[in-house]
Design a protein around this motif. Structure first.
Motif, PDB file in Angstrom:
ATOM      1  N   ARG A   1      68.725 -37.444 -21.861  1.00 40.80           N
ATOM      2  CA  ARG A   1      67.465 -37.160 -22.563  1.00 40.80           C
ATOM      3  C   ARG A   1      67.656 -37.197 -24.076  1.00 40.80           C
ATOM      4  O   ARG A   1      66.817 -37.743 -24.805  1.00 40.80           O
ATOM      5  N   LYS A   2      68.752 -36.619 -24.542  1.00 45.36           N
ATOM      6  CA  LYS A   2      69.026 -36.629 -25.982  1.00 45.36           C
ATOM      7  C   LYS A   2      69.248 -38.052 -26.480  1.00 45.36           C
ATOM      8  O   LYS A   2      68.773 -38.430 -27.561  1.00 45.36           O
ATOM      9  N   ALA A   3      69.990 -38.836 -25.710  1.00 45.00           N
ATOM     10  CA  ALA A   3      70.264 -40.215 -26.111  1.00 45.00           C
ATOM     11  C   ALA A   3      68.973 -41.033 -26.144  1.00 45.00           C
ATOM     12  O   ALA A   3      68.742 -41.826 -27.062  1.00 45.00           O
ATOM     13  N   TYR A   4      68.127 -40.845 -25.132  1.00 47.92           N
ATOM     14  CA  TYR A   4      66.849 -41.561 -25.091  1.00 47.92           C
ATOM     15  C   TYR A   4      66.002 -41.200 -26.317  1.00 47.92           C
ATOM     16  O   TYR A   4      65.423 -42.074 -26.974  1.00 47.92           O
ATOM     17  N   GLY A   5      65.919 -39.913 -26.634  1.00 52.08           N
ATOM     18  CA  GLY A   5      65.132 -39.479 -27.780  1.00 52.08           C
ATOM     19  C   GLY A   5      65.644 -40.060 -29.084  1.00 52.08           C
ATOM     20  O   GLY A   5      64.871 -40.478 -29.946  1.00 52.08           O
ATOM     21  N   LEU A   6      66.973 -40.107 -29.238  1.00 41.47           N
ATOM     22  CA  LEU A   6      67.546 -40.690 -30.447  1.00 41.47           C
ATOM     23  C   LEU A   6      67.207 -42.175 -30.524  1.00 41.47           C
ATOM     24  O   LEU A   6      66.839 -42.679 -31.586  1.00 41.47           O
ATOM     25  N   GLY A   7      67.329 -42.878 -29.393  1.00 38.20           N
ATOM     26  CA  GLY A   7      66.994 -44.296 -29.394  1.00 38.20           C
ATOM     27  C   GLY A   7      65.566 -44.550 -29.817  1.00 38.20           C
ATOM     28  O   GLY A   7      65.278 -45.468 -30.598  1.00 38.20           O
ATOM     29  N   ALA A   8      64.634 -43.732 -29.326  1.00 37.39           N
ATOM     30  CA  ALA A   8      63.226 -43.890 -29.697  1.00 37.39           C
ATOM     31  C   ALA A   8      63.030 -43.667 -31.194  1.00 37.39           C
ATOM     32  O   ALA A   8      62.245 -44.367 -31.846  1.00 37.39           O
ATOM     33  N   ARG A   9      63.747 -42.698 -31.764  1.00 40.04           N
ATOM     34  CA  ARG A   9      63.635 -42.455 -33.212  1.00 40.04           C
ATOM     35  C   ARG A   9      64.237 -43.596 -34.018  1.00 40.04           C
ATOM     36  O   ARG A   9      63.740 -43.959 -35.082  1.00 40.04           O
ATOM     37  N   LEU A  10      65.330 -44.166 -33.522  1.00 39.94           N
ATOM     38  CA  LEU A  10      65.977 -45.255 -34.244  1.00 39.94           C
ATOM     39  C   LEU A  10      65.091 -46.487 -34.328  1.00 39.94           C
ATOM     40  O   LEU A  10      65.201 -47.278 -35.263  1.00 39.94           O
TER      41      LEU A  10
ATOM     42  N   GLY B   1      58.472 -48.186 -18.288  1.00 40.50           N
ATOM     43  CA  GLY B   1      59.258 -47.501 -19.312  1.00 40.50           C
ATOM     44  C   GLY B   1      60.631 -47.142 -18.843  1.00 40.50           C
ATOM     45  O   GLY B   1      61.027 -47.420 -17.719  1.00 40.50           O
ATOM     46  N   GLY B   2      61.408 -46.492 -19.726  1.00 34.09           N
ATOM     47  CA  GLY B   2      62.774 -46.143 -19.378  1.00 34.09           C
ATOM     48  C   GLY B   2      63.087 -44.691 -19.618  1.00 34.09           C
ATOM     49  O   GLY B   2      64.237 -44.316 -19.744  1.00 34.09           O
ATOM     50  N   ARG B   3      62.041 -43.859 -19.722  1.00 38.21           N
ATOM     51  CA  ARG B   3      62.276 -42.450 -20.033  1.00 38.21           C
ATOM     52  C   ARG B   3      63.061 -41.794 -18.916  1.00 38.21           C
ATOM     53  O   ARG B   3      62.750 -41.945 -17.738  1.00 38.21           O
ATOM     54  N   PRO B   4      64.145 -41.021 -19.259  1.00 39.88           N
ATOM     55  CA  PRO B   4      64.934 -40.361 -18.222  1.00 39.88           C
ATOM     56  C   PRO B   4      64.129 -39.295 -17.528  1.00 39.88           C
ATOM     57  O   PRO B   4      63.295 -38.608 -18.127  1.00 39.88           O
ATOM     58  N   SER B   5      64.373 -39.143 -16.227  1.00 40.00           N
ATOM     59  CA  SER B   5      63.658 -38.114 -15.458  1.00 40.00           C
ATOM     60  C   SER B   5      64.284 -36.759 -15.698  1.00 40.00           C
ATOM     61  O   SER B   5      65.411 -36.656 -16.138  1.00 40.00           O
TER      62      SER B   5
END
Length: 235
Positions: A133-142, A231-235
């Motif tokens: 979840r943290k990695a996904y959120g960082l990717g979206a911000r990047l 989408g690719g959001r983690p569950s």
């Protein structure tokens, strides 16, 4: 370094290291960082046997590269009218500069892993779930706002070295290479979710990220998405 495109970020690196390649400049830098207190131009020039103008030029170049900080102090201790102008002084910058070829981002991986561990301990959520979840959120911000057509540019900024492979994109570099070799499942999973977040942040990229390890490439491959709406959001 990973670049957060949503805000302006300083990008020290090759130019800062190149600045230290000049012998006089490197001597001045080494002298300043060894001193317990900030150093003036006159003090640096005298210590190294340089002309004041030469010392000033190189010290200001080091400050311009964020390798030194500039501070102003009255050395006399006097204040008020007649105390004179504060002296321009130099000290070691808090900025850390590293250059890695190929580009690596182990500090970023360490931060994500530490955040995941701390949150897992406080909430009871599995570490791996938090990490994804943290990695996904960082990717979206990047990804940054309004960059739908800039997939290659964003991937280049983040050090992935993207290359076309038909309609797909292969990544010639893994920013977490050494970690991925020793902790493949953990690090590649983190990288996969980071790239999923990045693609979802790039509206209408038309791509999906999936694990597809191959020699000489990042473990993640980007392919045309047959169902972009999922989408690719983690569950």
């Amino acid at each position: 370094m990973f670049v957060d495109s949503s805000k302006e970020v300083a990008r020290p690196g090759v130019s800062a290291v190149a600045a230290l390649d000049e012998p006089t400049r490197r001597r001045l830098y080494d002298h300043v960082v060894r001193q317990p207190e900030p150093v003036s131009r006159d003090e640096a020039a005298e210590a190294l046997g340089l002309a004041r103008q030469t010392a000033a030029f190189h010290l200001d170049r080091l400050a311009g590269e964020a390798l030194l900080d500039v501070v102003y102090e009255r050395r006399s201790g006097r204040t008020g009218p007649g105390a004179g102008r504060p002296a321009k002084l130099y000290r070691r910058s808090a900025q850390e500069v590293t250059v890695s070829l190929p580009e690596r981002h182990y500090e970023l991986a360490g931060r994500l892993l530490a955040q995941a561990l701390e949150e897992s301990e406080s909430t009871g959520e599995p570490v791996r779930s938090v990490l994804h979840r943290k990695a996904y959120g960082l990717g979206a911000r990047l990804a940054g706002p309004g960059r739908a057509a800039e997939v290659f540019a964003v991937l280049e900024e983040q050090g992935f070295e993207p290359r076309s492979d038909g309609e797909a994109i292969v990544l010639g570099n893994c920013p977490f290479h050494a970690l991925a070799r020793e902790h493949t499942q953990t690090v590649c999973g983190m990288n996969l979710h980071l790239l999923r977040g990045l693609l979802d942040g790039l509206a209408e990229s038309g791509l999906r990220a999936r694990l597809a390890p191959s020699p000489g490439h990042c473990c993640v491959r980007l392919e045309p998405d047959p169902s972009p709406s999922t989408g690719g959001r983690p569950s």
